[in-house]
Motif scaffolding. Structure first.
Motif, PDB file in Angstrom:
ATOM      1  N   PHE A  88       5.894  22.567  14.468  1.00 51.24           N
ATOM      2  CA  PHE A  88       5.343  22.214  15.809  1.00 51.24           C
ATOM      3  C   PHE A  88       4.035  21.513  15.420  1.00 51.24           C
ATOM      4  CE2 PHE A  88       4.325  26.747  15.388  1.00 51.24           C
ATOM      5  CZ  PHE A  88       2.792  26.642  15.506  1.00 51.24           C
ATOM      6  N   ARG A  89       3.619  20.785  16.631  1.00 50.15           N
ATOM      7  CA  ARG A  89       2.271  20.109  16.256  1.00 50.15           C
ATOM      8  C   ARG A  89       1.174  20.844  17.247  1.00 50.15           C
ATOM      9  NH1 ARG A  89       2.026  15.045  14.158  1.00 50.15           N
ATOM     10  NH2 ARG A  89       4.068  14.241  13.809  1.00 50.15           N
ATOM     11  N   THR A  90      -0.172  21.074  16.757  1.00 52.05           N
ATOM     12  CA  THR A  90      -0.990  21.832  17.523  1.00 52.05           C
ATOM     13  C   THR A  90      -2.289  21.402  17.136  1.00 52.05           C
ATOM     14  OG1 THR A  90      -1.653  24.159  17.771  1.00 52.05           O
ATOM     15  CG2 THR A  90      -0.940  23.556  15.392  1.00 52.05           C
ATOM     16  N   GLU A  91      -3.512  22.088  17.749  1.00 51.76           N
ATOM     17  CA  GLU A  91      -4.577  21.712  17.326  1.00 51.76           C
ATOM     18  C   GLU A  91      -5.320  22.865  16.940  1.00 51.76           C
ATOM     19  OE1 GLU A  91      -3.637  21.193  20.745  1.00 51.76           O
ATOM     20  OE2 GLU A  91      -2.838  19.594  20.059  1.00 51.76           O
ATOM     21  N   LEU A  92      -6.469  22.817  16.010  1.00 47.75           N
ATOM     22  CA  LEU A  92      -7.326  23.583  15.546  1.00 47.75           C
ATOM     23  C   LEU A  92      -8.228  24.152  16.717  1.00 47.75           C
ATOM     24  CD1 LEU A  92      -8.492  25.450  13.095  1.00 47.75           C
ATOM     25  CD2 LEU A  92     -10.237  23.650  12.758  1.00 47.75           C
ATOM     26  N   ARG A  93      -8.236  25.569  16.781  1.00 44.81           N
ATOM     27  CA  ARG A  93      -9.190  26.161  18.195  1.00 44.81           C
ATOM     28  C   ARG A  93     -10.298  26.562  17.589  1.00 44.81           C
ATOM     29  NH1 ARG A  93      -6.183  29.425  22.932  1.00 44.81           N
ATOM     30  NH2 ARG A  93      -8.229  30.087  24.093  1.00 44.81           N
ATOM     31  N   GLY A  94     -10.480  26.984  16.314  1.00 49.23           N
ATOM     32  CA  GLY A  94     -11.679  27.356  15.821  1.00 49.23           C
ATOM     33  C   GLY A  94     -11.507  28.163  14.464  1.00 49.23           C
ATOM     34  N   VAL A  95     -12.808  28.241  13.877  1.00 48.54           N
ATOM     35  CA  VAL A  95     -12.759  29.097  12.504  1.00 48.54           C
ATOM     36  C   VAL A  95     -13.744  30.188  12.413  1.00 48.54           C
ATOM     37  CG1 VAL A  95     -13.362  28.468  10.144  1.00 48.54           C
ATOM     38  CG2 VAL A  95     -12.265  26.731  11.427  1.00 48.54           C
ATOM     39  N   VAL A  96     -13.227  31.460  11.931  1.00 46.18           N
ATOM     40  CA  VAL A  96     -13.894  32.575  11.948  1.00 46.18           C
ATOM     41  C   VAL A  96     -14.354  32.836  10.472  1.00 46.18           C
ATOM     42  CG1 VAL A  96     -13.933  34.893  12.311  1.00 46.18           C
ATOM     43  CG2 VAL A  96     -12.837  33.286  13.898  1.00 46.18           C
ATOM     44  N   ASN A  97     -15.380  33.282   9.927  1.00 44.29           N
ATOM     45  CA  ASN A  97     -15.805  33.490   8.657  1.00 44.29           C
ATOM     46  C   ASN A  97     -16.385  34.762   8.370  1.00 44.29           C
ATOM     47  OD1 ASN A  97     -15.720  30.669   7.460  1.00 44.29           O
ATOM     48  ND2 ASN A  97     -17.486  30.287   8.837  1.00 44.29           N
ATOM     49  N   HIS A  98     -16.322  35.938   9.476  1.00 41.10           N
ATOM     50  CA  HIS A  98     -16.530  37.067   9.396  1.00 41.10           C
ATOM     51  C   HIS A  98     -15.977  38.021  10.392  1.00 41.10           C
ATOM     52  CE1 HIS A  98     -19.218  40.436   8.011  1.00 41.10           C
ATOM     53  NE2 HIS A  98     -19.310  40.906   9.344  1.00 41.10           N
ATOM     54  N   PRO A  99     -15.437  39.091   9.937  1.00 39.79           N
ATOM     55  CA  PRO A  99     -15.353  39.481   8.518  1.00 39.79           C
ATOM     56  C   PRO A  99     -14.328  39.072   7.713  1.00 39.79           C
ATOM     57  CG  PRO A  99     -14.244  41.136  10.156  1.00 39.79           C
ATOM     58  CD  PRO A  99     -14.897  39.850  10.913  1.00 39.79           C
ATOM     59  N   LYS A 101     -12.108  35.363   6.589  1.00 39.96           N
ATOM     60  CA  LYS A 101     -11.999  33.922   6.804  1.00 39.96           C
ATOM     61  C   LYS A 101     -10.685  33.636   7.445  1.00 39.96           C
ATOM     62  CE  LYS A 101     -15.304  32.820   3.112  1.00 39.96           C
ATOM     63  NZ  LYS A 101     -16.455  32.438   4.149  1.00 39.96           N
ATOM     64  N   LEU A 102     -10.766  33.024   8.701  1.00 36.12           N
ATOM     65  CA  LEU A 102      -9.512  32.789   9.392  1.00 36.12           C
ATOM     66  C   LEU A 102      -9.463  31.568  10.179  1.00 36.12           C
ATOM     67  CD1 LEU A 102      -9.135  36.314  11.251  1.00 36.12           C
ATOM     68  CD2 LEU A 102      -7.934  35.603   8.993  1.00 36.12           C
ATOM     69  N   VAL A 103      -8.454  31.226  10.358  1.00 36.20           N
ATOM     70  CA  VAL A 103      -8.171  29.854  11.361  1.00 36.20           C
ATOM     71  C   VAL A 103      -7.353  30.155  12.507  1.00 36.20           C
ATOM     72  CG1 VAL A 103      -7.255  27.453  11.374  1.00 36.20           C
ATOM     73  CG2 VAL A 103      -8.225  28.300   9.298  1.00 36.20           C
ATOM     74  N   ILE A 104      -7.952  29.892  13.597  1.00 31.74           N
ATOM     75  CA  ILE A 104      -7.069  29.786  15.042  1.00 31.74           C
ATOM     76  C   ILE A 104      -6.698  28.626  15.484  1.00 31.74           C
ATOM     77  CG2 ILE A 104      -7.434  30.912  17.278  1.00 31.74           C
ATOM     78  CD1 ILE A 104      -9.684  32.494  16.340  1.00 31.74           C
ATOM     79  N   ILE A 105      -5.379  28.616  15.814  1.00 30.63           N
ATOM     80  CA  ILE A 105      -4.787  27.430  16.223  1.00 30.63           C
ATOM     81  C   ILE A 105      -4.009  27.470  17.633  1.00 30.63           C
ATOM     82  CG2 ILE A 105      -4.428  26.503  13.941  1.00 30.63           C
ATOM     83  CD1 ILE A 105      -1.414  27.191  14.320  1.00 30.63           C
ATOM     84  N   ASN A 106      -4.064  26.580  18.598  1.00 27.72           N
ATOM     85  CA  ASN A 106      -3.414  26.607  19.461  1.00 27.72           C
ATOM     86  C   ASN A 106      -2.043  27.128  19.531  1.00 27.72           C
ATOM     87  OD1 ASN A 106      -5.917  26.277  21.239  1.00 27.72           O
ATOM     88  ND2 ASN A 106      -5.121  24.082  21.105  1.00 27.72           N
ATOM     89  N   PHE A 107      -1.567  27.850  20.614  1.00 31.50           N
ATOM     90  CA  PHE A 107      -0.031  28.227  20.655  1.00 31.50           C
ATOM     91  C   PHE A 107       0.824  27.111  21.028  1.00 31.50           C
ATOM     92  CE2 PHE A 107       3.657  30.690  22.096  1.00 31.50           C
ATOM     93  CZ  PHE A 107       3.698  31.706  21.173  1.00 31.50           C
ATOM     94  N   PRO A 108       1.779  26.769  20.440  1.00 33.41           N
ATOM     95  CA  PRO A 108       2.553  25.644  20.885  1.00 33.41           C
ATOM     96  C   PRO A 108       3.389  25.456  21.984  1.00 33.41           C
ATOM     97  CG  PRO A 108       3.971  27.102  19.418  1.00 33.41           C
ATOM     98  CD  PRO A 108       2.668  27.480  19.337  1.00 33.41           C
ATOM     99  N   ASP A 109       3.347  24.152  22.615  1.00 30.47           N
ATOM    100  CA  ASP A 109       4.190  23.968  24.044  1.00 30.47           C
ATOM    101  C   ASP A 109       5.771  23.940  23.501  1.00 30.47           C
ATOM    102  OD1 ASP A 109       1.811  24.310  25.459  1.00 30.47           O
ATOM    103  OD2 ASP A 109       1.280  22.203  25.173  1.00 30.47           O
ATOM    104  N   GLU A 110       5.972  23.410  22.412  1.00 34.42           N
ATOM    105  CA  GLU A 110       7.286  23.043  21.893  1.00 34.42           C
ATOM    106  C   GLU A 110       7.489  23.123  20.602  1.00 34.42           C
ATOM    107  OE1 GLU A 110       8.183  19.008  23.794  1.00 34.42           O
ATOM    108  OE2 GLU A 110       7.263  18.054  22.321  1.00 34.42           O
ATOM    109  N   ILE A 111       8.642  23.303  20.069  1.00 37.25           N
ATOM    110  CA  ILE A 111       8.847  23.397  18.707  1.00 37.25           C
ATOM    111  C   ILE A 111      10.064  22.809  18.170  1.00 37.25           C
ATOM    112  CG2 ILE A 111       7.759  25.577  18.509  1.00 37.25           C
ATOM    113  CD1 ILE A 111      10.708  26.930  18.401  1.00 37.25           C
ATOM    114  N   GLN A 112      10.064  22.383  16.761  1.00 33.59           N
ATOM    115  CA  GLN A 112      11.362  21.886  16.354  1.00 33.59           C
ATOM    116  C   GLN A 112      12.051  22.983  15.554  1.00 33.59           C
ATOM    117  OE1 GLN A 112      10.451  18.122  14.496  1.00 33.59           O
ATOM    118  NE2 GLN A 112      10.025  17.294  16.601  1.00 33.59           N
ATOM    119  N   LEU A 113      13.234  22.952  15.410  1.00 32.94           N
ATOM    120  CA  LEU A 113      14.122  23.887  14.561  1.00 32.94           C
ATOM    121  C   LEU A 113      15.000  22.820  13.855  1.00 32.94           C
ATOM    122  CD1 LEU A 113      14.917  26.780  16.653  1.00 32.94           C
ATOM    123  CD2 LEU A 113      13.284  26.836  14.694  1.00 32.94           C
ATOM    124  N   ARG A 114      15.292  23.019  12.506  1.00 28.41           N
ATOM    125  CA  ARG A 114      16.187  22.113  11.824  1.00 28.41           C
ATOM    126  C   ARG A 114      16.755  22.855  10.474  1.00 28.41           C
ATOM    127  NH1 ARG A 114      15.050  18.880   7.217  1.00 28.41           N
ATOM    128  NH2 ARG A 114      12.816  19.287   6.978  1.00 28.41           N
TER     129      ARG A 114
END
Length: 212
Positions: A88-99, A101-114
Motif C-alpha cells: 500500500f501507499r502511505t505517508e510518513l507521520r513522524g520519527v521517534v528517536n527515544h527511547p 528509533k522508530l518510524v510512524i506511518i499512516n494507516f492505509p485506506d486501501e491495500i493491494q494483494l498479489r
C-alpha cells in the motif's frame, strides 16, 4: 480503470495478514527511490503503524530521507495466511528517536494483494539446513512446506535472535519426491518470529524438478 487487486481496507484486514515483528520492505518516494527493510513493531488500527528505523550500518543515512509527510510504499509477504504480497501507499507521520528509533506511518485506506506463488505448496516436514554462500556456518531447521519454486524453513532460536541476516542462502534438503540430497540457492522473501520460532519464506533460484 481501477486496479482489480486494490481493495478498501476493511476492519481487521491488516492484522489478519500481518504479525508484530514481521519483516517489511519500505520504498521512499524520492528521486533515488531509496529502499530499506524494517519490521512492524506496533499499530493503532485506523490511525498508524510503527516500524523500526533503517539500520545506519546497513543502509547508510537513508533515515535522513525520512521527513514528515514524505510518500512511502509498504510491501510485505503474508506468510501468516496466503503467501500473497501485501502493498500500500502511505505517508510518513513522524520519527521517534527515544527511547527507540522508530518510524510512524499512516494507516492505509486501501491495500493491494498479489499472488506470488505459481504453484501450490505441499505439506512436507523434513530436516534441512541453510547457510550463506561460501560459508561453513550451517543453520539446522525443518522445511514445513515446499513447491518447485520455494519452501518455508522454520527454526528455533534464542530470545536475542531476530532472524537471518543474509538476503540469499543455500538450502540443503531432501528432494520431496526422490529423497535425494540436493543443494539449491534461495532468496529470503520473508521472515517472521513468534516466540522462539522463526519462519522464513524462501524462493529458489532454480526450480526443483517435480512431477505434476
Amino acid at each position: 480503470m481501477p486496479d482489480p487487486s486494490t481493495q478498501p481496507v476493511q476492519e481487521h484486514m491488516i492484522f489478519e495478514n500481518l504479525r508484530m515483528g514481521q519483516y517489511v520492505d519500505i520504498e521512499i518516494q524520492n528521486h533515488m527511490r531509496d529502499r530499506f527493510k524494517s519490521s512492524l513493531v506496533g499499530a493503532k488500527e485506523g490511525h498508524y503503524l510503527i516500524l523500526e528505523q533503517p539500520d545506519v550500518k546497513k543502509y547508510g543515512y537513508v533515515r535522513d530521507q525520512l521527513k514528515d509527510g514524505i510518500a512511502l510504499v509498504f510491501r510485505t509477504i503474508c506468510e501468516k495466511t496466503t503467501g500473497e504480497c501485501l502493498a500500500f501507499r502511505t505517508e510518513l507521520r513522524g520519527v521517534v528517536n527515544h527511547p527507540s528509533k522508530l518510524v510512524i506511518i499512516n494507516f492505509p485506506d486501501e491495500i493491494q494483494l498479489r499472488e506470488l506463488r505459481r504453484e501450490q505448496r505441499k505439506q512436507y516436514t523434513k530436516p534441512a539446513q541453510i547457510f550463506p554462500p561460501n560459508s561453513d556456518t550451517r543453520i539446522d531447521g525443518v522445511i514445513t512446506d515446499i513447491s518447485a519454486g520455494g519452501c518455508r524453513f522454520e527454526l528455533e532460536v534464542g530470545d536475542s535472535v531476530r532472524g537471518v541476516k543474509s538476503e540469499f542462502v543455500m538450502v540443503e534438503l531432501q528432494h520431496p519426491e526422490t529423497g535425494e540430497l540436493v543443494v539449491v540457492g534461495a532468496r529470503v522473501c520473508s521472515q517472521r518470529k513468534q516466540y522462539n520460532l522463526i519462519s522464513i519464506g524462501l524462493a529458489f533460484e532454480q526450480e526443483l524438478q517435480m512431477a505434476g
